[in-house]
Design a protein around this motif. Structure first.
Motif, PDB file in Angstrom:
ATOM      1  N   TRP A 100     -12.652 -34.792  -5.827  1.00 20.03           N
ATOM      2  CA  TRP A 100     -13.899 -34.925  -5.083  1.00 20.03           C
ATOM      3  C   TRP A 100     -13.757 -34.218  -3.746  1.00 20.03           C
ATOM      4  CZ3 TRP A 100     -18.263 -36.648  -7.224  1.00 20.03           C
ATOM      5  CH2 TRP A 100     -18.158 -37.427  -8.383  1.00 20.03           C
ATOM      6  N   VAL A 101     -14.733 -33.405  -3.433  1.00 24.08           N
ATOM      7  CA  VAL A 101     -14.781 -32.697  -2.158  1.00 24.08           C
ATOM      8  C   VAL A 101     -15.792 -33.408  -1.270  1.00 24.08           C
ATOM      9  CG1 VAL A 101     -15.392 -30.529  -1.010  1.00 24.08           C
ATOM     10  CG2 VAL A 101     -14.136 -30.496  -3.195  1.00 24.08           C
ATOM     11  N   GLU A 102     -15.353 -33.813  -0.108  1.00 23.97           N
ATOM     12  CA  GLU A 102     -16.247 -34.512   0.825  1.00 23.97           C
ATOM     13  C   GLU A 102     -16.993 -33.486   1.674  1.00 23.97           C
ATOM     14  OE1 GLU A 102     -16.721 -37.676   0.596  1.00 23.97           O
ATOM     15  OE2 GLU A 102     -15.089 -38.023  -0.838  1.00 23.97           O
ATOM     16  N   HIS A 103     -18.317 -33.597   1.682  1.00 24.49           N
ATOM     17  CA  HIS A 103     -19.163 -32.695   2.458  1.00 24.49           C
ATOM     18  C   HIS A 103     -20.187 -33.530   3.216  1.00 24.49           C
ATOM     19  CE1 HIS A 103     -22.179 -29.554   3.301  1.00 24.49           C
ATOM     20  NE2 HIS A 103     -21.178 -28.705   3.168  1.00 24.49           N
ATOM     21  N   PRO A 104     -20.577 -33.138   4.413  1.00 21.13           N
ATOM     22  CA  PRO A 104     -21.557 -33.926   5.172  1.00 21.13           C
ATOM     23  C   PRO A 104     -22.847 -34.204   4.404  1.00 21.13           C
ATOM     24  CG  PRO A 104     -20.585 -32.248   6.576  1.00 21.13           C
ATOM     25  CD  PRO A 104     -20.087 -31.981   5.182  1.00 21.13           C
ATOM     26  N   GLN A 105     -23.205 -33.336   3.460  1.00 20.94           N
ATOM     27  CA  GLN A 105     -24.448 -33.532   2.712  1.00 20.94           C
ATOM     28  C   GLN A 105     -24.250 -34.281   1.393  1.00 20.94           C
ATOM     29  OE1 GLN A 105     -26.974 -30.039   2.455  1.00 20.94           O
ATOM     30  NE2 GLN A 105     -26.047 -29.167   4.291  1.00 20.94           N
ATOM     31  N   GLY A 106     -23.003 -34.586   1.028  1.00 24.76           N
ATOM     32  CA  GLY A 106     -22.758 -35.334  -0.196  1.00 24.76           C
ATOM     33  C   GLY A 106     -21.434 -34.939  -0.828  1.00 24.76           C
ATOM     34  N   ARG A 107     -21.007 -35.727  -1.816  1.00 22.00           N
ATOM     35  CA  ARG A 107     -19.735 -35.481  -2.488  1.00 22.00           C
ATOM     36  C   ARG A 107     -19.910 -34.438  -3.591  1.00 22.00           C
ATOM     37  NH1 ARG A 107     -16.909 -40.434  -4.804  1.00 22.00           N
ATOM     38  NH2 ARG A 107     -14.946 -39.486  -4.089  1.00 22.00           N
ATOM     39  N   VAL A 154     -10.636 -23.359 -11.636  1.00 27.63           N
ATOM     40  CA  VAL A 154     -11.329 -24.429 -10.908  1.00 27.63           C
ATOM     41  C   VAL A 154     -12.828 -24.269 -11.111  1.00 27.63           C
ATOM     42  CG1 VAL A 154     -11.770 -25.485  -8.655  1.00 27.63           C
ATOM     43  CG2 VAL A 154      -9.510 -24.508  -9.159  1.00 27.63           C
ATOM     44  N   ALA A 155     -13.495 -25.351 -11.480  1.00 30.93           N
ATOM     45  CA  ALA A 155     -14.962 -25.355 -11.574  1.00 30.93           C
ATOM     46  C   ALA A 155     -15.485 -26.541 -10.782  1.00 30.93           C
ATOM     47  CB  ALA A 155     -15.414 -25.450 -13.029  1.00 30.93           C
ATOM     48  N   TYR A 156     -16.636 -26.377 -10.189  1.00 32.20           N
ATOM     49  CA  TYR A 156     -17.220 -27.504  -9.456  1.00 32.20           C
ATOM     50  C   TYR A 156     -18.722 -27.563  -9.690  1.00 32.20           C
ATOM     51  CZ  TYR A 156     -18.838 -24.321  -5.672  1.00 32.20           C
ATOM     52  OH  TYR A 156     -19.452 -23.327  -4.948  1.00 32.20           O
ATOM     53  N   LYS A 163     -22.081 -34.209 -11.749  1.00 29.33           N
ATOM     54  CA  LYS A 163     -21.545 -35.435 -11.170  1.00 29.33           C
ATOM     55  C   LYS A 163     -21.566 -35.424  -9.645  1.00 29.33           C
ATOM     56  CE  LYS A 163     -18.464 -36.183 -15.115  1.00 29.33           C
ATOM     57  NZ  LYS A 163     -17.055 -36.319 -15.568  1.00 29.33           N
ATOM     58  N   SER A 164     -21.923 -34.297  -9.048  1.00 26.11           N
ATOM     59  CA  SER A 164     -21.984 -34.239  -7.584  1.00 26.11           C
ATOM     60  C   SER A 164     -23.156 -35.062  -7.068  1.00 26.11           C
ATOM     61  CB  SER A 164     -22.103 -32.785  -7.113  1.00 26.11           C
ATOM     62  OG  SER A 164     -20.897 -32.090  -7.327  1.00 26.11           O
ATOM     63  N   GLY A 165     -23.137 -35.312  -5.769  1.00 25.79           N
ATOM     64  CA  GLY A 165     -24.172 -36.124  -5.159  1.00 25.79           C
ATOM     65  C   GLY A 165     -25.546 -35.473  -5.237  1.00 25.79           C
ATOM     66  N   GLU A 189     -11.237 -25.306   1.160  1.00 24.49           N
ATOM     67  CA  GLU A 189     -10.338 -25.997   2.084  1.00 24.49           C
ATOM     68  C   GLU A 189      -9.749 -27.255   1.452  1.00 24.49           C
ATOM     69  OE1 GLU A 189     -10.407 -28.178   6.486  1.00 24.49           O
ATOM     70  OE2 GLU A 189     -12.205 -27.192   5.704  1.00 24.49           O
ATOM     71  N   GLN A 190     -10.597 -28.090   0.859  1.00 25.60           N
ATOM     72  CA  GLN A 190     -10.114 -29.384   0.370  1.00 25.60           C
ATOM     73  C   GLN A 190      -9.365 -29.290  -0.952  1.00 25.60           C
ATOM     74  OE1 GLN A 190     -12.925 -32.680   0.784  1.00 25.60           O
ATOM     75  NE2 GLN A 190     -14.051 -31.509   2.336  1.00 25.60           N
TER      76      GLN A 190
END
Length: 354
Positions: A100-107, A154-156, A163-165, A189-190
């Motif tokens: 999980w990548v934490e971002h100010p606008q959502g995970r 890597v895929a996101y 599954k992202s926010g 970065e993360q």
């Protein structure tokens, strides 16, 4: 710049090329009910099963013939079967890891595939999904790519997808550039991604181009598959027809398997942005010249969401060594329709970087 081509597009020097905009550039209109099933909605295969399980009838089907490439010959006449590669005892084992990548606008949800034979110095391949896509809809391709290329993949899920926010507002019309500026830096970065190979499908290809330009020092190579570089008439016509198809609740339900209660937003983010009249001026004319790394542009010659001019433009306007591969008898998703061909092209291209 050297470009190898297995297809032609006249004067594909920029996205202003009129030949790309002519109504008759694609041979004929299609019925899109079946297209949505094949291209975006995974109705034939349960993607939750392990990537190395038995292949399906769809995966077993053979491709049509085509011409070998001059610069990097690929046998387009070979049967496009996956099981021979995946069940070979010499195939490296693949380790998967969810993050999980934490971002100010959502995970942001991400998954990686790491082969047992990976060199520690090999740059990972980062996948950018299409307008209705997500990690799960890549199906078994990332694992097969990881094994074939000997690299971490890597895929996101972009924010608002899979599954992202969730996201509340429709993305701004600069959403393609914004992915490279706002979200991908946090993913890099993360997840500890230094040098990387950007691989994007459809609109994800345009996002990969932006990432290659924005991170020129770190992007080792760029791979595009069925990418669009401007709003071609063919693209817009096909999106409009697909929008009508999604009035069918059955289609909505299939898409909801992957995006849940974000499904309506996902559809609007695709159709409403691309069909917005103000989006008509968008192009990658000024971005592609900033791409200095080697480029592989893959495109099906029957792609109903964009003619082969897009791949030609990518090859001509980018400043790195460019290889354009037009795959015969192939539509918008070569990695599903011609998996063996795409894996061979990408693994050879990635191997040439070493």
């Amino acid at each position: 710049m050297e470009v190898s081509r297995s297809g032609d597009c006249p004067d594909a020097g920029s996205t202003t090329n009129a030949a790309c905009r002519l109504p008759g550039v694609f041979p004929n209109d299609r019925t899109f009910q079946g297209e949505l099933d094949l291209l975006y909605i995974d109705v034939h295969v349960n993607v939750n099963k392990s990537w190395h399980n038995d292949t399906t009838e769809e995966q077993e089907r053979e491709g049509s013939t085509g011409s070998p490439q001059a610069a990097s010959p690929v046998d387009h006449e070979a049967p496009h079967r996956r099981q021979s590669k995946m069940t070979d005892l010499s195939t490296p084992s693949i380790r998967t890891h969810d993050s999980w990548v934490e971002h100010p606008q959502g995970r942001i949800y991400a998954r990686s595939w790491t082969p047992s034979n990976m060199r520690s110095t090999a740059a990972p391949i980062v996948l950018f999904h299409d307008s209705l896509g997500c990690v799960e809809l890549w199906r078994d391709f990332p694992a097969e790519l990881s094994a074939a290329a000997g690299r971490r993949v890597v895929a996101y899920d972009r924010l608002g997808f899979g599954k992202s926010g969730p996201r509340r507002a429709r993305p701004a019309l600069d959403f393609i550039a914004d992915e490279a500026a706002t979200y991908f830096p946090a993913v890099r970065e993360q997840l500890g991604i230094g040098r990387f190979i950007a691989f994007g499908h459809s609109v994800g290809g345009a996002m990969a181009i932006h990432c290659a330009a924005a991170f020129a020092a770190e992007c080792e190579a760029l791979i595009t598959e069925s990418a669009q570089v401007f709003p071609e008439e063919l693209t817009l016509r096909s999106i409009a027809q697909a929008k009508e198809q999604f009035r069918d609740e059955t289609q909505i339900g299939r898409l909801a398997k992957y995006h849940g209660d974000k499904t309506a937003w996902v559809l609007d983010a695709w159709t409403e942005n691309w069909l917005d009249l103000e989006f008509a001026s968008w192009s990658l004319d000024t971005v592609l010249p900033r791409v200095a790394c080697p480029v592989l542009a893959i495109h099906g010659n029957q792609d109903e969401y964009g003619s082969t001019c897009h791949a030609e433009i990518i090859g001509n306007l980018s400043n790195g060594r460019a290889q354009v591969e037009v795959v015969p008898d192939t539509r918008h998703v070569p990695h599903r329709e011609r998996p063996a061909v795409v894996l061979e092209l990408v693994s050879r291209f990635a191997g040439s970087l070493d």
